[in-house]
Design an enzyme around this catalytic site. Structure first.
Site, PDB file in Angstrom:
ATOM      1  N   ASN B  75       0.830  -1.203   0.000  1.00 31.10           N
ATOM      2  CA  ASN B  75       0.000   0.000   0.000  1.00 31.10           C
ATOM      3  C   ASN B  75       0.861   1.247   0.000  1.00 31.10           C
ATOM      4  OD1 ASN B  75      -0.204   1.692   2.765  1.00 31.10           O
ATOM      5  ND2 ASN B  75       0.381  -0.415   3.216  1.00 31.10           N
ATOM      6  N   ASN B 134       4.404   4.968  15.805  1.00 31.74           N
ATOM      7  CA  ASN B 134       4.597   4.427  14.461  1.00 31.74           C
ATOM      8  C   ASN B 134       5.905   4.945  13.876  1.00 31.74           C
ATOM      9  OD1 ASN B 134       4.576   3.781  11.783  1.00 31.74           O
ATOM     10  ND2 ASN B 134       2.469   4.450  11.387  1.00 31.74           N
ATOM     11  N   PHE B 135       6.955   4.123  13.997  1.00 33.20           N
ATOM     12  CA  PHE B 135       8.244   4.449  13.398  1.00 33.20           C
ATOM     13  C   PHE B 135       8.466   3.550  12.194  1.00 33.20           C
ATOM     14  CE2 PHE B 135       9.839   5.537  17.920  1.00 33.20           C
ATOM     15  CZ  PHE B 135       9.246   6.767  17.849  1.00 33.20           C
ATOM     16  N   CYS B 137       6.151   3.252   8.912  1.00 25.60           N
ATOM     17  CA  CYS B 137       5.689   3.411   7.536  1.00 25.60           C
ATOM     18  C   CYS B 137       6.848   3.774   6.614  1.00 25.60           C
ATOM     19  CB  CYS B 137       4.608   4.479   7.450  1.00 25.60           C
ATOM     20  SG  CYS B 137       3.051   3.870   8.076  1.00 25.60           S
ATOM     21  N   ASN B 202       6.310  -3.473  10.910  1.00 28.69           N
ATOM     22  CA  ASN B 202       5.535  -2.638  10.007  1.00 28.69           C
ATOM     23  C   ASN B 202       5.822  -3.164   8.595  1.00 28.69           C
ATOM     24  OD1 ASN B 202       4.146  -0.402   8.754  1.00 28.69           O
ATOM     25  ND2 ASN B 202       4.397   0.663  10.703  1.00 28.69           N
ATOM     26  N   CYS B 345       1.719 -41.493  -2.258  1.00 27.63           N
ATOM     27  CA  CYS B 345       2.331 -40.915  -3.459  1.00 27.63           C
ATOM     28  C   CYS B 345       1.384 -40.984  -4.660  1.00 27.63           C
ATOM     29  CB  CYS B 345       3.623 -41.661  -3.758  1.00 27.63           C
ATOM     30  SG  CYS B 345       4.360 -41.207  -5.333  1.00 27.63           S
ATOM     31  N   CYS B 351       9.199 -34.587  -6.974  1.00 28.89           N
ATOM     32  CA  CYS B 351      10.335 -34.776  -6.066  1.00 28.89           C
ATOM     33  C   CYS B 351      11.553 -35.220  -6.872  1.00 28.89           C
ATOM     34  CB  CYS B 351       9.992 -35.817  -4.998  1.00 28.89           C
ATOM     35  SG  CYS B 351       9.461 -37.404  -5.673  1.00 28.89           S
ATOM     36  N   CYS B 355      15.055 -33.005  -7.321  1.00 27.59           N
ATOM     37  CA  CYS B 355      16.313 -33.529  -6.787  1.00 27.59           C
ATOM     38  C   CYS B 355      17.295 -33.807  -7.930  1.00 27.59           C
ATOM     39  CB  CYS B 355      16.041 -34.796  -5.980  1.00 27.59           C
ATOM     40  SG  CYS B 355      17.459 -35.332  -5.013  1.00 27.59           S
ATOM     41  N   CYS B 387      12.508 -32.122  -1.636  1.00 21.69           N
ATOM     42  CA  CYS B 387      11.433 -32.976  -2.146  1.00 21.69           C
ATOM     43  C   CYS B 387      10.174 -32.835  -1.302  1.00 21.69           C
ATOM     44  CB  CYS B 387      11.883 -34.432  -2.206  1.00 21.69           C
ATOM     45  SG  CYS B 387      12.452 -35.060  -0.616  1.00 21.69           S
TER      46      CYS B 387
END
Ligand code: FAD
Ligand code: FMN
Ligand code: SF4
Ligand code: SF4
Ligand code: SF4
Lengths: 454, 424
Positions: B75, B134-135, B137, B202, B345, B351, B355, B387
């Site tokens: 935002n 508020n430190f 934003c 924040n 499985c 997987c 690998c 995996c």
């Protein structure tokens, strides 16, 4: 117990708007949002089992991923490079026994990724843009005759043209497409899609077509083999099996399902087709299901499909059987027709004998019979290859197996420069997608042959 | 039945679930709806000096997962855009109507003692339970010397905390910015300045996407975009690391923490509490789904606590902290390998290819007459876990420990460590 009144076979049983609604797309296409959600269900499997189950080996995880990233054109190209009729296949493939049957999502949740619908989404998107995604290789000046413009012939012709060869398609009918145009159930391929797809295929260039040209009547195989560097036969099955019962040819109201469907497909006003009030369909394949459902959709009140063996022996898949039942078709198993009963030259009743398998697994009648009153009987007990146009007067005749053309794994026939594929060959599974694959395999074999012969 | 009541700096709330200072807490209307839905407390949307700030349009960007859910949110909004008076009046009303809920007021004013001294008594007058500084934003306000511009300089953090402690008797919570290399430094400064607690994190500086048609970042304001603050599920791992760092730092050990960052359900909350958080704050999940998600947070946390035999939040708070350590103290002799549950499985092969292509070639791909089978090659498996993470089936691949017969040895003790200090 014969009916007294005259048979009730009539056109226009339903109102035009009802007919129109009945023949609409049975599976409306996915919109963008649904395609995104559905494509996100694909796991992008390695060595994906769905690919193995597609006769044309489309790289399914790859194209689905492309849809998911918003690269829909790329997805369509991926599909079409493996299967140029990917648009039709997406509509008509029995995916429940092909790709989707093998999707790993079945294992844990019984709900495969809807591959067919995603395939349609991508290909439709590309076709709507009116562009052809492939270009032709440098011209080879080689000429290939393709006889039969169905799925097998179209696929072969397109691949040959892409590889740089010149192709002429001969077809007995007025329009190309084969059963895509004349056979597939109406509601699977709406809005004249079959012809749009033919145009799309031909847009590659290098393919000329000769319609109304029938092998055996207007042209001979000997001529084609002489005048062209190679020949591909994609003739389909133009004969229909007979019930072998008295009155089959004489009684009115006993109809061959395949030709009836062809008329239905070609009719601009579907309501103009005449259909019985009570209909009996004999057979157990696609054709039987399609004619049964389409008669219902034309307004037949009572449709009974009778098949001589068990549900699992029908070549129509469980999904198609279910579809017929949802559409109000009654399916009776384990009975075979033994007598057509007519009155005043029209069929009024069919007598069936119950069947079972004897201890050696052979189908036998039990002697017990029952009969079904009807106004119309559709025969849908299979089609066969008609050999005459090929071998009739030829100098050298082609080998057959089980009444169909014998081919090796490269779709090569017993004749030196002749290949064949689709329903007319012995390996055929009688599916559109198999025809496409056969045509493609043959095209590559022909290409190797032509380049080697150079 | 587990008791979820929480007491944080003496501020009581029926559960530890607070809404973070953000649009969900911007006005009385929203806060009352939140309390009705069951939230334990709110940190009111940050107040500033009049005249109120002005926002742009549009304001939000998002990162979506493949199934179109927001996994990251960004935002470029500023603090409240409503007059101070209006906010204070509503805060007072809400606190009066909902005495059992926590109402904390977030503040951001210019970095002068006078500014803080002026606003604090007015907040105190509302009856609010605490202030949150508020430190954090990272956008807009920082260009004006506030928000993260303060939060990024530990000395300022300490200084402002100290002013606030001098000018109010309310508890002071310092909200930390994650846009800093070592979060322990501002946390230490806050503590030294006298802050009663820290809250974090924040939002994180971010550009969520570029609109390729107009070649501009989103959210786009008339063809241009700017960096914004990132939050939502995607930031939870970063927040957890920062909370853990403060929780186990000897200098801030025991400093109360209100945890924030990507919390969307009871499990996220339980994880932060296990890292010593006293309360947890939520913003994005509420903005995504509405206030009703607190239902599951309450019942899920209770059920889980019951299943573990924890009667109160305090019973498990901080329990994971001792198990957070430095890499060098991990047992180098410990070994685990992957195990595939063949019954679970579904043969997707993910997987294997992960690998094979990118790791240790330790998962064999086999075909027993046509059927695929994936099998771990024990001798090749280094126990990396890749995996298990790529497998789409829950609990299909597990990591099992292997008895190596060797006892605990960490890197500081390992003879293979060239920097090892000689044994005494
Ligand atoms: C009613 C019905 C419904 C079906 N439904 C489905 C379905 O839903 N899904 C599915 O996958 N499959 C379905 N099939 C099967 C599918 O249509 C075929 O497998 C496919 O069309 C075979 O392609 P083809 O190219 O081999 O033959 P065809 O499509 O039969 O094409 C053969 C072409 O050769 C031409 N030809 C024949 N003889 C000559 C000659 N002597 N000279 C010149 N030209 C000639 C024909 O005019 C035709 O154009 C259905 C079939 C039928 C009959
Ligand atoms: C639209 C929006 C506005 C915000 N405004 C403020 C604010 O005014 N003051 C503040 O301290 N934090 C503000 N935040 C940060 C949140 O309080 C919170 O710290 C952050 O979003 C992380 O939590 P989450 O992952 O649950 O969203 C805002 C967040 C968003 C999404
Ligand atoms: S062509 Fe048919 S079988 Fe192959 S992937 Fe497409 S829908 Fe499935
Ligand atoms: S098997 Fe299913 S999940 Fe796996 S790649 Fe194919 S469609 Fe995707
Ligand atoms: S990733 Fe999981 S489900 Fe897929 S093959 Fe490996 S173990 Fe099986």
């Amino acid at each position: 117990m014969t009916q007294s009144a005259a048979p009730d076979i009539a056109a226009g049983r339903l109102r035009p708007d009802e007919i129109a609604a009945n023949f609409e797309d049975i599976k409306p296409p996915l919109d963008g949002k649904r395609a995104l959600i559905e494509s996100s269900r694909c796991y992008f499997c390695h060595d994906a089992p769905c690919i193995e189950a597609c006769p044309t080996s489309i790289d399914i995880p790859n194209f689905i991923r492309m849809i998911n990233t918003g690269n829909t054109l790329g997805a369509a190209e991926k599909i079409l490079e493996a299967n140029i009729l990917g648009g039709m296949c997406a509509r008509v493939c029995p995916t429940e026994i092909l790709c989707e049957d093998k999707c790993v999502r079945n294992t844990s949740e019984d709900k495969p990724v809807n591959i067919g619908m995603l395939q349609r989404y991508a290909v439709d998107h590309l076709m709507e843009q009116g562009r052809h995604p492939f270009t032709r290789a440098a011209p080879t000046n080689m000429r290939v005759a393709v006889v039969g413009g169905g799925p097998a012939g179209l696929s072969c012709a397109h691949r040959l043209a892409t590889l740089g060869h010149n192709v002429t398609i001969f077809d007995a009918r007025n329009k190309l497409g084969g059963l895509n145009e004349y056979g597939i159930a109406t509601y699977k391929t709406v809005n004249n899609f079959a012809q749009a797809e033919v145009d799309f295929v031909l847009a590659i260039g290098g393919i000329s077509m000769k319609t109304g040209q029938m092998l055996g009547r207007d042209i001979t195989l000997d001529e084609l083999r002489r005048d062209f560097d190679a020949v591909f036969l994609g003739l389909g099955l133009s004969g229909v099996n007979a019930l072998g019962l008295d009155g089959e040819e004489q009684l009115s109201g006993v109809v061959d399902a395949v030709s009836y469907i062809a008329d239905l497909r070609q009719a601009t006003d579907k309501g103009s087709l005449k259909v019985g009030r009570k209909v009996v369909v004999i057979g157990g394949g696609n054709t039987a299901i399609d004619i049964a459902v389409q008669s219902r959709k034309l307004g037949a009140e009572d449709v009974t499909l009778v098949y001589r063996r068990a549900p699992e022996n029908m070549s129509a898949t469980w999904h198609e059987q279910e579809f017929a039942q949802i559409n109000g078709v009654k399916i009776k198993h384990w009975a075979r027709p033994v007598r057509l009963i007519g009155q005043n030259g029209a069929v009024r009743e069919v007598e069936f004998e119950r069947t079972l398998l004897d201890d050696r697994g052979r189908l036998v009648g039990t002697g017990e019979t029952f009969s079904i009153l009807c106004d119309q009987v559709f025969k849908a007990i299979g089609q066969r290859f008609v050999n005459d146009p090929v071998n009739g007067k030829a100098r050298e005749s082609i080998d057959l197996i089980d009444g169909k053309i014998a081919v090796n794994e490269e779709m090569k026939t017993s004749l030196a420069n002749v290949w064949a594929g689709g329903d007319c060959v012995a390996s055929g599974t009688d599916l559109t997608v198999q025809g496409v694959e056969d045509g493609k395999v043959a095209a590559h074999a022909i290409d190797r042959y032509l380049r080697g012969a150079n | 039945m587990a008791d979820l009541r929480s007491s944080f700096l003496g501020i009581k709330s029926p559960n530890p679930f607070w809404l973070a200072s953000a649009p969900p807490t911007d006005k009385e209307y929203n806060v009352v709806r939140a309390f009705k839905a069951g939230w334990g407390g709110v940190v009111w949307k940050t107040l500033g000096e009049d005249p109120p700030i002005v926002n742009v349009s549009s304001r939000y960007g998002a990162l979506h997962s493949a199934d179109q859910r927001m996994i990251g949110f960004n935002n470029i909004e500023l603090i409240t855009d409503r007059p101070l008076d209006v906010n204070l009046r509503e805060i007072k009303q809400v606190k009066r109507d909902w005495p059992d809920r926590a109402v904390v007021v977030s503040l951001m004013v210019p970095c002068t003692e006078q500014a803080w001294k002026a606003i604090l008594p007015r907040v105190e007058e509302t009856g609010a339970d605490a202030v949150e500084l508020n430190f954090g934003c990272p956008h807009g306000m920082s260009e004006r010397g506030m928000g993260s511009a303060v939060g990024q300089v530990p000395e300022y953090v300490g200084m402002v905390a100290k002013w606030c402690k001098q000018h109010t008797r309310m508890p002071v919570i310092v909200k930390l910015t994650p846009n800093i290399t070592d979060v322990r430094k501002p946390a230490r400064a806050a503590k030294e300045g006298g802050a009663d607690a820290v809250s974090l994190i924040n939002t994180i500086n971010s550009i969520t996407s570029i609109d390729l048609d107009i070649m501009a970042p989103t959210p786009t304001v008339d063809g241009k975009g700017t960096h914004g603050g990132y939050c939502g599920p995607a930031v939870k791992p970063i927040a957890m690391h920062m909370v853990a760092d403060i929780a186990r730092d000897p200098e801030t050990y025991g400093l109360p923490i209100s945890a924030i960052g990507g919390i969307a359900n009871w499990r996220d909350a339980a994880e932060f509490i296990s890292l010593s958080a006293g309360t947890v704050q939520v913003c994005t999940a509420a903005m995504h789904y509405g206030f009703k998600i607190v239902d599951d947070m309450i019942s899920g946390l209770k059920n889980w606590m019951d299943s573990k035999g924890y009667a109160t939040i305090e019973d498990f708070r901080g329990k994971a902290v001792p198990n957070v350590t430095d890499w060098q103290y991990l047992n180098i002799n410990y070994k685990s390998i992957a195990r595939i549950d063949q019954d679970k499985c579904i043969k997707c092969g993910l997987c294997h290819i992960a690998c094979e292509d990118t790791s240790h070639q330790a998962i064999a791909k086999m075909k027993d007459n046509g059927t695929r089978r994936y099998q771990v090659i024990d001798g090749e498996c280094v126990g990396c876990n890749l995996c298990a993470h790529v497998c789409p089936v829950p609990e299909c691949i597990s990591m099992v420990s292997v008895d190596t017969g060797r006892s605990y040895l960490n890197w500081t003790q390992d003879p293979r460590n060239p920097m090892r200090k000689a044994a005494e």
